[in-house]
Scaffold this motif. Structure first.
Motif, short mmCIF file in Angstrom:
data_model
loop_
_atom_site.label_atom_id
_atom_site.label_comp_id
_atom_site.label_asym_id
_atom_site.label_seq_id
_atom_site.Cartn_x
_atom_site.Cartn_y
_atom_site.Cartn_z
N LEU A 121 0.83 -1.21 0.00
CA LEU A 121 0.00 0.00 0.00
C LEU A 121 0.86 1.26 0.00
O LEU A 121 0.54 2.26 -0.67
CB LEU A 121 -0.92 0.00 1.22
N ASP A 122 1.96 1.21 0.73
CA ASP A 122 2.85 2.38 0.82
C ASP A 122 3.59 2.61 -0.49
O ASP A 122 3.66 3.74 -0.99
CB ASP A 122 3.83 2.17 1.97
N ARG A 164 2.90 1.37 -3.60
CA ARG A 164 2.07 1.50 -4.80
C ARG A 164 1.10 2.69 -4.74
O ARG A 164 0.87 3.35 -5.75
CB ARG A 164 1.27 0.22 -5.01
N LEU A 165 0.55 2.92 -3.56
CA LEU A 165 -0.50 3.95 -3.46
C LEU A 165 -0.12 5.11 -2.54
O LEU A 165 -0.86 6.09 -2.45
CB LEU A 165 -1.80 3.31 -2.95
N ILE A 211 -0.10 5.05 0.61
CA ILE A 211 -0.97 5.01 1.78
C ILE A 211 -0.21 4.35 2.94
O ILE A 211 0.25 3.21 2.82
CB ILE A 211 -2.26 4.20 1.49
N ASP A 233 2.87 -6.70 -11.51
CA ASP A 233 1.99 -5.90 -10.65
C ASP A 233 0.87 -6.78 -10.08
O ASP A 233 0.57 -6.73 -8.88
CB ASP A 233 1.37 -4.74 -11.43
#
Length: 469
Positions: free
Chosen positions: A123-124, A126-127, A129, A288
């Motif tokens: 999440l960190d 790729r996005l 977040i 991915d």
């Protein structure tokens, strides 16, 4: 509600494919390929990794001969403990149950740690977040708990979907390697006997057996299986053969894909070893997708572990080794709902301990805990092999020498050898040089000793499924 109705799982609710899904999910094939691949193909491994996986498959199929024969005569959600109890008595069944609970809790806790850390990193990166790992762990524990509380077929559907996706994504790479011819053409060097004499082959075989952990859960679903006398043996053989062929072909394909650079690439860049090859041959889109499917693969393995533990706790509740409430099932869904809730609470407690320690999940907790689980299951394999030998020799039904004697002896010797290798190379499993950490292999033995020593009020045996009134 009658006693039998409140303690029985739903009969005829899961077929061969459903049980195979549970086994394959426990094995987490995509995670194994990515995690174990660099170890067995690197400089510390051996060019004979494909042959090692093939031989491991053969050994486990031999183990399955007696294992499957026993499943036709004895069954119950107590798994190996049922078999061990038949051969050595109730105290030994208790010891096996304790070892199993320690082992499967190790796999589940390690799975939660790996899932949380991997998801947080994904999440960190790729996005962008940033979510704390413990929040992800909490969501996972709740989701797994809900699925475990529900009917078994709900978990089967989830596992089936996740498994098909992760297996297909690896098979795409395998096909790409064979179509393109790999780096230096297709060859069978990895299957040559001489390849098994190179590198630390004992560690390679240890890793191979670790990759198969989980196929024994077929017996845990015997009470819920359709025509269990045929379903459990068939599911066992299919699961072992499927996992074995998948690992063997995939390791061979990866080796061909890198060619003579295999050991160097696996050693220098283990985390990207598989992904880089996939990007080069299939494309970034596949990599991915693969990174997302690694996360779902870990979740599926944790869900399968939870299902196994719930059935062990159910069995212990039925037989008096644990509070009787654990031995009850949901009045409508016939699921081990109390055992599932209890297991979720245990998993949450262990996760809180991980959080409070402040130790790193991937470099500390995961290898340490998964190592305890590996020893636990290997102890059960050895014990089950000897139990099968003793029980089938007494059988009035099964008389074939291969089934009653030869296969169980070969399996017992092989499993005992792997257990010995695992203990002698425990530092490889833990990735630690701490003497204290590398004594953690005694934990399953201590759990078994406690289980054997404690006297329980026996309620009823688990040799046959409980009938619904």
């Amino acid at each position: 509600m009658t006693e039998s109705a409140s303690t029985s799982l739903r009969s005829n609710s899961i077929g061969v494919s459903g049980i195979v899904f549970f086994v394959l999910a426990f094995a987490a094939p995509l995670t194994v390929i990515i995690g174990i691949g660099p170890i067995v193909l690197g400089e510390s491994g051996s060019p004979g990794a494909p042959a090692a996986f093939l031989l491991t498959t053969v050994v486990l199929l031999i183990f399955s001969v007696g294992f499957a024969a026993m499943s036709r005569e004895h069954a119950g959600p107590g798994g190996f403990a049922v078999y061990i109890g038949k051969a050595f008595g109730e105290r030994s069944a208790q010891a096996a149950s304790y070892i199993a609970v320690v082992g499967y809790n190790s796999f589940l806790t390690a799975g939660i740690a790996l899932f949380s850390a991997t998801t947080a990193n994904l999440l960190d990166s790729r996005l962008g977040i940033d979510i704390p790992w413990w929040a992800i762990a909490l969501v996972a524990i709740i989701a797994i708990g809900v699925l475990g509380y529900s009917e078994v077929n709900v978990s089967v559907r989830v596992l089936g979907l996740l498994l098909v996706a992760e297996v297909l994504i690896v098979l795409v790479l395998d096909v790409a390697v064979f179509v393109t011819g790999g780096a230096e053409g297709v060859n069978v060097d990895g299957f040559m006997p001489s390849s098994l004499t190179q590198g630390t082959i004992s560690v390679v075989f240890l890793m191979c057996f670790a990759a198969f952990v989980g196929f024994e859960v077929t017996t845990l679903f015997s009470e819920e299986a359709k025509d269990r006398h045929r379903t459990i043996p068939k599911a066992t053989y299919i699961a072992v053969a499927t996992v074995g062929i998948f690992y063997t072909v995939s390791m061979w394909a990866i080796q061909l894909g890198w060619g003579s650079e295999t050991a160097e690439q696996a050693t220098d860049n283990p985390t990207e070893f598989f992904f880089t090859l996939n990007t080069n041959l299939v494309g970034p889109w596949s990599t991915d997708a693969m990174q997302v499917l690694v996360v779902t693969s870990i979740f599926a393995a944790a869900l399968s572990s939870h299902g196994a533990l719930s059935r062990y706790l159910l069995s212990m509740g039925r037989t008096g080794m644990a509070p009787a409430k654990l031995g009850t099932t949901h009045p409508r869904m016939k699921s081990p709902h109390i055992a599932s809730i209890t297991q979720s609470a245990i998993t949450l407690m262990l996760t809180v301990i991980m959080l409070m320690s402040g130790a790193d999940l991937l470099s500390v907790f995961y290898p340490w805990i998964i190592s305890i689980g590996s020893i636990s299951i290997l102890i059960l394999y050895v014990s089950a092999s000897v139990s099968v030998l003793i029980s089938l020799r007494r059988s009035a039904v099964e008389q074939r020498l291969w089934v009653t004697t030869v296969a169980p002896i070969l399996a017992a010797v092989a499993m005992a050898s792997i257990l010995t290798i695992a203990i002698l190379n425990f530092d490889v499993l833990t990735a630690s040089d701490s003497e204290l950490v590398n004594l953690l292999w005694v934990v399953p033995f201590l759990a078994g000793a406690v289980g054997f020593a404690v006297k329980f009020r026996r309620v009823r045996g688990e040799t046959e499924p409980v009938k619904t009134a």
